[in-house]
Each structure stands twice: as structure tokens, then as C-alpha cells.
Design an enzyme around this catalytic site. Structure first.
Site, PDB file in Angstrom:
ATOM      1  N   HIS A  43       2.174  -4.896  -4.524  1.00  0.00           N
ATOM      2  CA  HIS A  43       3.403  -4.471  -3.836  1.00  0.00           C
ATOM      3  C   HIS A  43       3.208  -3.137  -3.126  1.00  0.00           C
ATOM      4  O   HIS A  43       4.161  -2.370  -2.980  1.00  0.00           O
ATOM      5  CB  HIS A  43       4.585  -4.376  -4.823  1.00  0.00           C
ATOM      6  N   ASP A 180      -2.159 -10.806   2.013  1.00  0.00           N
ATOM      7  CA  ASP A 180      -2.444 -12.226   1.821  1.00  0.00           C
ATOM      8  C   ASP A 180      -3.206 -12.826   3.006  1.00  0.00           C
ATOM      9  O   ASP A 180      -4.204 -13.530   2.836  1.00  0.00           O
ATOM     10  CB  ASP A 180      -1.138 -13.007   1.614  1.00  0.00           C
ATOM     11  N   TYR A 230      11.870  -9.883  -3.356  1.00  0.00           N
ATOM     12  CA  TYR A 230      10.769  -9.280  -2.598  1.00  0.00           C
ATOM     13  C   TYR A 230      11.323  -8.347  -1.518  1.00  0.00           C
ATOM     14  O   TYR A 230      10.915  -7.186  -1.401  1.00  0.00           O
ATOM     15  CB  TYR A 230       9.918 -10.385  -1.964  1.00  0.00           C
TER      16      TYR A 230
HETATM   17 MG    MG Z   1       3.412 -16.918  -0.155  1.00  0.00          MG
END
Ligand code: MG
Ligand code: ADP
Length: 393
Positions: A43, A180, A230
């Protein structure tokens, strides 16, 4: 208890066979893109921090071919339907939701002036979905790679990752950082990807010690809170930075957070403490790993998990339990460190351990977790693997 990773070659041939069933043609373009696991640095990719993921040997595969029309006809293992997209129009968000990842990436190419010819495509994956291992980024980067094959063009890797991130923001409504998509696009065998998220520079660092194994434990739970959770965390970090009056989290020290504790207020003060602590833990972890200092690395992973649980509040009881079981096995049982990985609210943990004890550790993690929850977890080892690529073209 330790599951085997499906071989990429088998995945590709299964995908090609299903493509032939569904589209009655032969796939001439094959793209594969991996999910990722993050060792530490959670995060903080949207906070100019450092993160240290690697591309796992589990892939989203897209097989297909040009179809001579102006339509994309896409299909996936998740349903029998064939979704039709009109490529003469700029892509917009629509139904079904899973196709939005493809729509978003196609739109990124359209916005760059590419005229995309009609194609048929089928998607098959060995990345568990919704497990914190970024099947969504894998789907985006596999789509981008497939389109590179279709258009006979090659995007700069960073540009490709950013295009995929934009698709996730605008078509999946998830305001993710760059980790990601960078991991899925830049992955290399035997390399971790240490990303400086302030400069957007990925540094490939060796991770090839055969005595070390990374176990991924999918708790098989996914709490719905994740959607709003999120975005809420991201907002907290933005508010914290504004209150601290700084341009970047890299300019904030833990003393700054302490000095402004009351002014930041709860929970932003605790969110801020996580960000600053996690940035320094990740830098320290990369250094510890480089000198094989596992006595330092393990506690850093533990502190990361505790901070995500208590200060950032993105863990859940199932993740805490899986980490707790690994901690009980401890250093004498071969565990170096364990923590939740990915966005949280469910999903997976990562356990760094000694290879010779990995199988026994996986057995204990699975049996203790199942005994306590009644849920059979999915546990597998993963090594850093090749990022998004075309196969056989
Ligand atoms: Mg995802
Ligand atoms: P994560 O990225 O952690 O796996 P997300 O919720 O971000 O979880 O992404 C999961 C979503 O990605 C799924 O709900 C689905 O829409 C899409 N997806 C993943 N794999 C596939 C697949 N093989 N076929 C179609 N859609 C997929």
C-alpha cells in the site's frame, strides 16, 4: 499439500483447444502475462514508496487470431458467452465486468491512434482471481501483449504498464498504484523487482538462492469491503500528506508523523505511520536480502504485517491466522518471515522459508488453517518468472 504450478505450455495448449471449440479456428497469436506476489512494501506504491514484488509462475494466457471484421469477439473460462466489441468505436465501460479489463486496454491503444483490426480471443488463467495476486493486472498486460502481436508493434515496457494501470483506474474503478502492472510487465526469472514508485524506476535484483522458497497461501476468502476500502485508504494517505504539508511521502520522517499526531487525527495518523514505516522497512529489507541477512529480514516482514493489520487496517482474521501459524512454526521450523501480500481484506499471505522445509511448512499451514476455519487453503511455491510476453510469434 503443496500444489504444483500448472505448466505454461499445458495452459497454452488447453487454451488453444478451447479456442478451436468456441471459434472453430486456429489461434495464431498467444500472449501470456503473470500475476505477482509482493515480498514487502504494501500500500505504498501510490505513496511514492518502494515495493519489492516478483512475477509469479502463474499466467493469464490469451490465444486468438485476426477475424477479418471490425469486431473483437472475446471469451473466457469464466463463462461460455462470447462478448462482442465494436472496434470502430472508442471502448467504454460495459457488461460483463470481466471484459472491462480488455476494453480498457483496447481503449489505451485506440487513444494512441491504433486502428485495431477485428479479432477472436480466448482467455485461460492459472492466476487465482481475487486472491491478492493481481489476476487483473495479468489480464491487462496479457491483453496489451496480445494487441502488440495483433498490430505487429511493441510498446515501451513502462508505457505498456502505465496503459494497463490506466485501464484498471478507468475501466475497473480501482485507483491502484504502479506495482501490479510493473511486476506483470517487467518480471524476469530469478529477479525481484524493486520499484522506486517516486521515479517509476524498476530495479531487477537477484533472487536465485535455491535454499530459499517463497510460499503463497491463498486464504480463499475475499471480503467485499475491498472495493471501497482500497480507495478509502488511498484517500487517507492523500489527506495525511496534505495535512503534513509535504509534496511527497519520501520527504516525511517518522518524527514528522509523531510531531503532527494530534493534528493528523485518527485514523490518518496511523495510516501515515504505516506509510513512513513501510517505506523504510522495504529499503531495509532489500539491503538485508542482498547480504543474506535473514535475521533482519524476517522481523521486517513481521512488522510490515502488524502495521497493515493495526495501523492501515487492511488485514482480516484469516490473513492474521495464516501469518500466525507461520510465526509459530518459526525460524527453527524453517520460516524466515511471513506477511499478508497485496491489497488485503482477504487474499493471500507470503511466507519466505528454507527450501528443504517448504513442503512440511506448507502442510502445517494448510492443516492448521483448515482446522481453525473449515476452509481448505491453496498453497503453492513460486519463483520469479518471465513477465508479459508473446509465445511463438
Ligand atoms: Mg487486481
Ligand atoms: P486480483 O487482481 O487480486 O486477482 P481483482 O478483483 O482485482 O483481484 O481482479 C479479479 C477480476 O479480474 C475478476 O473478477 C475478473 O473480472 C477478472 N479476471 C481475472 N482472471 C480472469 C479470467 N481468466 N477471465 C476473465 N476475467 C478474469
Amino acid at each position: 499439500m503443496l500444489q504444483l504450478n500448472p505448466d505454461l505450455t499445458d495452459l497454452v495448449s488447453d487454451a488453444a483447444a478451447t479456442f478451436m471449440d468456441r471459434f472453430h479456428g486456429i489461434a495464431t497469436i498467444t500472449a501470456a502475462a503473470p500475476g505477482r506476489v509482493n515480498l514487502i512494501g504494501e500500500h505504498i506504491d501510490y505513496c511514492d514508496g518502494f515495493v519489492m514484488p516478483f512475477a509469479i509462475d502463474r499466467y493469464v494466457v490469451i490465444v486468438g487470431c485476426a477475424n477479418g471484421t471490425t469486431q473483437a469477439r472475446i471469451s473466457s473460462e469464466v463463462s461460455d458467452e462470447i462478448v462482442v466489441l465494436d472496434l470502430t468505436l472508442p471502448q467504454e465501460v460495459g457488461e460483463p465486468k470481466w471484459a472491462n479489463y480488455l476494453r480498457g486496454v483496447i481503449r489505451g491503444f485506440q487513444d494512441r491512434g491504433h486502428n485495431i483490426p477485428g479479432f477472436d480471443a480466448f482467455i485461460l488463467s492459472s492466476v487465482p482471481g481475487g486472491a491478492g495476486l493481481s489476476s487483473s493486472a495479468a489480464l491487462e498486460s496479457a491483453t496489451a501483449t496480445f494487441l502488440e502481436g495483433l498490430l505487429d508493434t511493441v510498446l515501451d515496457t513502462r508505457e505498456k504498464a502505465l496503459l494497463c494501470q490506466k485501464a484498471e483506474h478507468e475501466f475497473a474503478n480501482c485507483p491502484c498504484g504502479i506495482m501490479d502492472q510493473f511486476a506483470s510487465c517487467f518480471g524476469k526469472p530469478n529477479r525481484l523487482i524493486l520499484i522506486d514508485c517516486q521515479t517509476g524506476e524498476p530495479e531487477l535484483i537477484p533472487f536465485e538462492n535455491p535454499d530459499l522458497t517463497v510460499l503463497i497461501s491463498n486464504t480463499m476468502v475475499h471480503h467485499e469491503l475491498s472495493d471501497g476500502g482500497y480507495a478509502a485508504r488511498r484517500k487517507h494517505t492523500e489527506d495525511g500528506l496534505a495535512i503534513l504539508g509535504k509534496a511527497s511521502w519520501r520527504d516525511v520522517s517518522s518524527a514528522d508523523v509523531q510531531a503532527h499526531w494530534e493534528k493528523l487525527g485518527d485514523p490518518i495518523n496511523r495510516r501515515s505511520r504505516h506509510v513512513v514505516g513501510e517505506i523504510s522497512r522495504t529499503i531495509a529489507a532489500a539491503a538485508a536480502l542482498a547480504r543474506n541477512d535473514f535475521e533482519t529480514l524476517g522481523p521486517l516482514m513481521a512488522a510490515s504485517h502488524d502495521s497493515l493489520r493495526d495501523d492501515f487496517e487492511v488485514s482480516c482474521k484469516e490473513l492474521d491466522l495464516m501469518v500466525e501459524i507461520a510465526r509459530k512454526i518459526g525460524r527453527s521450523g524453517g520460516v524466515i518471515g511471513a506477511r499478508m501480500t497485496g491489497g488485503g481484506f482477504g487474499g493471500s499471505t507470503v511466507t519466505l522459508c528454507e527450501s528443504r522445509k517448504a513442503s512440511a511448512i506448507a502442510t502445517t499451514l494448510a492443516s492448521e488453517y483448515e482446522k481453525a476455519t473449515g476452509i481448505t487453503p491453496q498453497i503453492f511455491a513460486s519463483r520469479p518468472s518471465q513477465g508479459a510476453h508473446l509465445i511463438g510469434k
